[in-house]
Design a protein around this motif. Structure first.
Motif, PDB file in Angstrom:
ATOM      1  N   TRP A  51       1.026  -1.206  -0.054  1.00  0.00           N
ATOM      2  CA  TRP A  51      -0.179  -0.028   0.051  1.00  0.00           C
ATOM      3  C   TRP A  51       0.961   1.386   0.071  1.00  0.00           C
ATOM      4  O   TRP A  51       0.497   2.140  -0.771  1.00  0.00           O
ATOM      5  CB  TRP A  51      -0.967   0.081   1.135  1.00  0.00           C
ATOM      6  N   ARG A  52       1.914   1.152   0.869  1.00  0.00           N
ATOM      7  CA  ARG A  52       2.797   2.515   1.044  1.00  0.00           C
ATOM      8  C   ARG A  52       3.660   2.679  -0.320  1.00  0.00           C
ATOM      9  O   ARG A  52       3.808   3.680  -0.599  1.00  0.00           O
ATOM     10  CB  ARG A  52       3.591   2.226   2.317  1.00  0.00           C
ATOM     11  N   ARG A  53       3.885   1.610  -1.138  1.00  0.00           N
ATOM     12  CA  ARG A  53       4.711   1.730  -2.152  1.00  0.00           C
ATOM     13  C   ARG A  53       3.991   1.436  -3.397  1.00  0.00           C
ATOM     14  O   ARG A  53       4.422   0.709  -4.518  1.00  0.00           O
ATOM     15  CB  ARG A  53       6.081   0.961  -2.120  1.00  0.00           C
ATOM     16  N   LEU A  54       2.602   1.391  -3.224  1.00  0.00           N
ATOM     17  CA  LEU A  54       1.812   1.336  -4.529  1.00  0.00           C
ATOM     18  C   LEU A  54       2.318   1.544  -5.803  1.00  0.00           C
ATOM     19  O   LEU A  54       2.071   0.777  -6.646  1.00  0.00           O
ATOM     20  CB  LEU A  54       0.432   1.697  -4.267  1.00  0.00           C
ATOM     21  N   ASP A  55       2.945   2.858  -6.033  1.00  0.00           N
ATOM     22  CA  ASP A  55       3.285   3.337  -6.982  1.00  0.00           C
ATOM     23  C   ASP A  55       4.532   2.620  -7.894  1.00  0.00           C
ATOM     24  O   ASP A  55       4.950   2.587  -9.028  1.00  0.00           O
ATOM     25  CB  ASP A  55       3.740   4.737  -7.156  1.00  0.00           C
ATOM     26  N   SER A  56       5.365   1.754  -6.926  1.00  0.00           N
ATOM     27  CA  SER A  56       6.465   1.111  -7.253  1.00  0.00           C
ATOM     28  C   SER A  56       6.109  -0.507  -7.625  1.00  0.00           C
ATOM     29  O   SER A  56       6.932  -1.139  -8.018  1.00  0.00           O
ATOM     30  CB  SER A  56       7.406   0.848  -5.993  1.00  0.00           C
ATOM     31  N   VAL A  57       4.897  -0.916  -7.332  1.00  0.00           N
ATOM     32  CA  VAL A  57       4.401  -2.311  -7.514  1.00  0.00           C
ATOM     33  C   VAL A  57       4.310  -2.282  -8.996  1.00  0.00           C
ATOM     34  O   VAL A  57       3.219  -1.668  -9.562  1.00  0.00           O
ATOM     35  CB  VAL A  57       3.048  -2.681  -6.608  1.00  0.00           C
ATOM     36  N   PRO A  58       4.967  -3.319  -9.426  1.00  0.00           N
ATOM     37  CA  PRO A  58       4.654  -3.552 -10.990  1.00  0.00           C
ATOM     38  C   PRO A  58       3.328  -4.252 -11.463  1.00  0.00           C
ATOM     39  O   PRO A  58       2.759  -4.858 -10.753  1.00  0.00           O
ATOM     40  CB  PRO A  58       5.931  -4.571 -11.303  1.00  0.00           C
ATOM     41  N   ALA A  59       2.928  -4.026 -12.637  1.00  0.00           N
ATOM     42  CA  ALA A  59       1.713  -4.564 -12.922  1.00  0.00           C
ATOM     43  C   ALA A  59       1.715  -5.941 -13.637  1.00  0.00           C
ATOM     44  O   ALA A  59       2.888  -6.253 -13.963  1.00  0.00           O
ATOM     45  CB  ALA A  59       1.108  -3.652 -13.983  1.00  0.00           C
ATOM     46  N   GLY A  60       0.847  -6.574 -13.776  1.00  0.00           N
ATOM     47  CA  GLY A  60       0.758  -7.787 -14.364  1.00  0.00           C
ATOM     48  C   GLY A  60       1.435  -8.980 -13.552  1.00  0.00           C
ATOM     49  O   GLY A  60       1.522  -8.994 -12.411  1.00  0.00           O
ATOM     50  N   GLU A  61       2.010 -10.011 -14.365  1.00  0.00           N
ATOM     51  CA  GLU A  61       2.855 -11.054 -13.765  1.00  0.00           C
ATOM     52  C   GLU A  61       4.049 -10.671 -12.526  1.00  0.00           C
ATOM     53  O   GLU A  61       4.156 -11.506 -11.613  1.00  0.00           O
ATOM     54  CB  GLU A  61       3.177 -11.921 -14.659  1.00  0.00           C
ATOM     55  N   ALA A  62       4.452  -9.719 -13.003  1.00  0.00           N
ATOM     56  CA  ALA A  62       5.438  -9.205 -11.845  1.00  0.00           C
ATOM     57  C   ALA A  62       5.093  -8.773 -10.446  1.00  0.00           C
ATOM     58  O   ALA A  62       5.693  -8.809  -9.731  1.00  0.00           O
ATOM     59  CB  ALA A  62       6.425  -8.106 -12.543  1.00  0.00           C
TER      60      ALA A  62
END
Length: 183
Positions: A51-62
């Motif tokens: 939640w805190r790093r939501l912008d850093s969480v990659p999309a898709g299978e990653a």
């Protein structure tokens, strides 16, 4: 259309991430720790990091791989913390055991211990603050959240009651030591 980085967009993205990957993270953590409480703590902390790093969480299978990495670091931190807590508890047990071992085992110490144990918790606390922690009247008042006069009165009454209890066991000199007097 809402901005995906806005509060509602972030919440929606996080909820989707959580629902899609909770089970995988749960299984990952479950295989690496035994305590149900630890499992819940690590999962919660992992998703808090997400939640805190939501912008850093990659999309898709990653995404799941990123969450596994976060869970791995949370587990490592959790284990280090647990190790420190266990070491501290062990050290404190050893220190307490050593402290008991240095206390004289004669009847005087037993009489004082017995008399002290029969006092009320409030009386024991005020005496402990005065003699064990070596606090002054005003300092005791701050700890007990009362006036200096009330603290001195409580200390006086606790000393008097302890003296009465010890007089019945003929331990006058122990009270003198508690009062700081020497004969």
């Amino acid at each position: 259309m809402q901005d995906p980085r806005g509060p509602s967009g972030a919440r929606d993205r996080f909820e989707a991430l959580y629902l899609a990957h909770y089970l995988a993270i749960h299984r990952y953590v479950l295989r690496r720790t035994e305590s149900p409480d630890d499992i819940a703590d690590v999962i919660a902390e992992t998703f808090l990091v997400a939640w805190r790093r939501l912008d850093s969480v990659p999309a898709g299978e990653a995404t799941v791989l990123w969450l596994y990495g976060a869970a791995r670091r949370v587990l490592a931190n959790h284990r280090r913390g647990e190790s420190r807590r266990t070491a501290l508890a062990s050290r404190l047990r050893d220190e307490l055991a050593a402290g008991r071992g240095t206390m004289p085992a004669h009847s005087q110490a037993e009489a004082v211990h017995t008399a002290f144990a029969t006092l009320t918790p409030a009386e024991r606390e005020v005496l402990a603050l005065a003699y064990w922690e070596q606090l002054t009247g005003p300092q005791i008042a701050k700890v007990l959240n009362c006036s200096s006069t009330a603290a001195r009165l409580r200390l006086y009454r606790a000393r008097k009651r302890l003296t009465r209890l010890l007089e019945t066991t003929d331990e006058f000199h122990v009270i003198s030591v508690l009062r700081g007097e020497t004969r």
